[in-house]
Write a protein that holds these residues in place. Structure first.
Motif, mmCIF file in Angstrom:
data_model
loop_
_atom_site.group_PDB
_atom_site.id
_atom_site.type_symbol
_atom_site.label_atom_id
_atom_site.label_comp_id
_atom_site.label_asym_id
_atom_site.label_seq_id
_atom_site.Cartn_x
_atom_site.Cartn_y
_atom_site.Cartn_z
ATOM 1 N N LYS A 49 27.283 29.770 39.376
ATOM 2 C CA LYS A 49 25.977 30.317 39.748
ATOM 3 C C LYS A 49 25.801 31.747 39.234
ATOM 4 O O LYS A 49 24.716 32.132 38.795
ATOM 5 C CB LYS A 49 25.831 30.293 41.275
ATOM 6 C CG LYS A 49 24.538 30.869 41.781
ATOM 7 C CD LYS A 49 24.439 30.787 43.288
ATOM 8 C CE LYS A 49 23.133 31.378 43.771
ATOM 9 N NZ LYS A 49 22.991 31.328 45.221
ATOM 10 N N TYR A 50 26.888 32.529 39.271
ATOM 11 C CA TYR A 50 26.814 33.933 38.865
ATOM 12 C C TYR A 50 27.322 34.171 37.439
ATOM 13 O O TYR A 50 27.445 35.298 36.999
ATOM 14 C CB TYR A 50 27.568 34.804 39.871
ATOM 15 C CG TYR A 50 26.948 34.698 41.248
ATOM 16 C CD1 TYR A 50 25.751 35.338 41.544
ATOM 17 C CD2 TYR A 50 27.526 33.901 42.228
ATOM 18 C CE1 TYR A 50 25.153 35.221 42.789
ATOM 19 C CE2 TYR A 50 26.939 33.775 43.479
ATOM 20 C CZ TYR A 50 25.755 34.436 43.749
ATOM 21 O OH TYR A 50 25.168 34.303 44.979
ATOM 22 N N TYR B 38 28.880 39.248 41.352
ATOM 23 C CA TYR B 38 29.508 37.923 41.401
ATOM 24 C C TYR B 38 29.288 37.191 42.725
ATOM 25 O O TYR B 38 29.836 36.112 42.935
ATOM 26 C CB TYR B 38 31.010 38.022 41.092
ATOM 27 C CG TYR B 38 31.821 38.702 42.172
ATOM 28 C CD1 TYR B 38 32.413 37.966 43.193
ATOM 29 C CD2 TYR B 38 31.996 40.083 42.183
ATOM 30 C CE1 TYR B 38 33.154 38.587 44.187
ATOM 31 C CE2 TYR B 38 32.724 40.708 43.162
ATOM 32 C CZ TYR B 38 33.316 39.948 44.156
ATOM 33 O OH TYR B 38 34.041 40.566 45.142
ATOM 34 N N ASN B 39 28.478 37.779 43.613
ATOM 35 C CA ASN B 39 28.148 37.072 44.855
ATOM 36 C C ASN B 39 26.744 37.465 45.322
ATOM 37 O O ASN B 39 26.115 38.355 44.744
ATOM 38 C CB ASN B 39 29.209 37.306 45.941
ATOM 39 C CG ASN B 39 29.293 38.752 46.400
ATOM 40 O OD1 ASN B 39 28.290 39.454 46.476
ATOM 41 N ND2 ASN B 39 30.490 39.211 46.707
ATOM 42 N N HIS B 40 26.286 36.805 46.377
ATOM 43 C CA HIS B 40 24.899 37.000 46.843
ATOM 44 C C HIS B 40 24.641 38.392 47.424
ATOM 45 O O HIS B 40 23.495 38.800 47.565
ATOM 46 C CB HIS B 40 24.530 35.923 47.867
ATOM 47 C CG HIS B 40 25.239 36.077 49.178
ATOM 48 N ND1 HIS B 40 26.536 35.629 49.385
ATOM 49 C CD2 HIS B 40 24.849 36.643 50.338
ATOM 50 C CE1 HIS B 40 26.900 35.905 50.616
ATOM 51 N NE2 HIS B 40 25.901 36.519 51.218
ATOM 52 N N ILE C 267 42.431 47.005 38.636
ATOM 53 C CA ILE C 267 40.972 47.137 38.716
ATOM 54 C C ILE C 267 40.408 46.259 39.828
ATOM 55 O O ILE C 267 41.059 45.320 40.296
ATOM 56 C CB ILE C 267 40.289 46.818 37.365
ATOM 57 C CG1 ILE C 267 40.555 45.382 36.914
ATOM 58 C CG2 ILE C 267 40.728 47.818 36.303
ATOM 59 C CD1 ILE C 267 39.838 44.986 35.625
ATOM 60 N N ARG C 268 39.210 46.583 40.255
ATOM 61 C CA ARG C 268 38.509 45.807 41.276
ATOM 62 C C ARG C 268 37.995 44.502 40.656
ATOM 63 O O ARG C 268 37.724 44.443 39.453
ATOM 64 C CB ARG C 268 37.315 46.600 41.816
ATOM 65 C CG ARG C 268 37.692 47.864 42.538
ATOM 66 C CD ARG C 268 36.433 48.676 42.908
ATOM 67 N NE ARG C 268 36.804 49.877 43.620
ATOM 68 C CZ ARG C 268 37.065 51.047 43.034
ATOM 69 N NH1 ARG C 268 36.984 51.172 41.722
ATOM 70 N NH2 ARG C 268 37.402 52.092 43.757
ATOM 71 N N PHE C 269 37.790 43.474 41.490
ATOM 72 C CA PHE C 269 37.340 42.183 40.972
ATOM 73 C C PHE C 269 35.995 42.306 40.267
ATOM 74 O O PHE C 269 35.799 41.733 39.195
ATOM 75 C CB PHE C 269 37.273 41.127 42.087
ATOM 76 C CG PHE C 269 37.039 39.751 41.547
ATOM 77 C CD1 PHE C 269 38.089 39.010 41.025
ATOM 78 C CD2 PHE C 269 35.761 39.200 41.517
ATOM 79 C CE1 PHE C 269 37.872 37.742 40.493
ATOM 80 C CE2 PHE C 269 35.537 37.941 40.988
ATOM 81 C CZ PHE C 269 36.593 37.204 40.476
ATOM 82 N N GLU C 270 35.067 43.076 40.829
ATOM 83 C CA GLU C 270 33.751 43.211 40.205
ATOM 84 C C GLU C 270 33.833 43.951 38.867
ATOM 85 O O GLU C 270 33.015 43.736 37.976
ATOM 86 C CB GLU C 270 32.728 43.878 41.140
ATOM 87 C CG GLU C 270 33.091 45.257 41.610
ATOM 88 C CD GLU C 270 33.853 45.292 42.931
ATOM 89 O OE1 GLU C 270 33.781 46.336 43.613
ATOM 90 O OE2 GLU C 270 34.529 44.308 43.289
#
Length: 165
Positions: free
Chosen positions: A114-115, A62-64, A34-37
């Protein structure tokens, strides 16, 4: 990653699961592709321990560059149910029994992040460490997606199945 190296990594990850959530993440990336997201978007209800499956039906920002919180998968075809090695599912069942739940029911929750989930950087750092310890050529979390597909091809699994997975 060579097939024999992926088996070596798989076995070693079970020895390190008590060392942190990143090892669970690496294990799941290795055995599912699977993809990280998609990984960080997994919630407890996505795991079906009776059928040894995981539902992939959302992602987590999970990121900006991503929308904050839950979002849709990359494509509608990316919504799928994946069969998972029963040995891996047993470890996640044990994890869920000891891991505190959270408001979003995220599996890879990290309250200090942060996420609110494990970072790609942290998981890649852990992956580099275990690969270095095993003397295996370094790859990234995304590389585990390719490793998974290659392992299925090596096992002579149908290309159609691999694409759907």
């Amino acid at each position: 990653m060579e097939f024999e190296d992926s088996k070596k990594l798989y076995n070693e990850l079970f020895n390190r699961l008590n060392d942190g959530l990143s090892y669970y993440a690496i294990l799941l990336l290795l055995v599912t592709g699977i993809r990280f997201e998609e990984l960080v978007g997994l919630t407890r209800p996505d795991f079906d321990f009776k059928r040894n499956t995981i539902d992939i039906n959302k992602v987590w920002g999970y990121n900006h560059k991503m929308k904050e919180g839950f979002g849709p998968t990359k494509t509608p075809q990316a919504v799928r149910r994946i069969s998972v090695d029963p040995k891996v599912m047993i470890e996640f069942k044990k994890l869920f029994m000891v891991m505190p739940d959270n408001v979003h029911r995220l599996v890879f929750f990290s309250p200090s992040s942060k996420y609110k989930v494990l970072s790609n950087n942290a998981v890649n750092k852990t992956l580099r460490k275990v690969l270095d310890d095993l003397g295996i050529k370094k790859i990234t979390c995304h590389g585990l997606r390719h490793t998974h597909a290659s392992a299925l091809i090596y096992k002579k699994i149908s290309i159609v199945y691999i694409c759907e997975r």
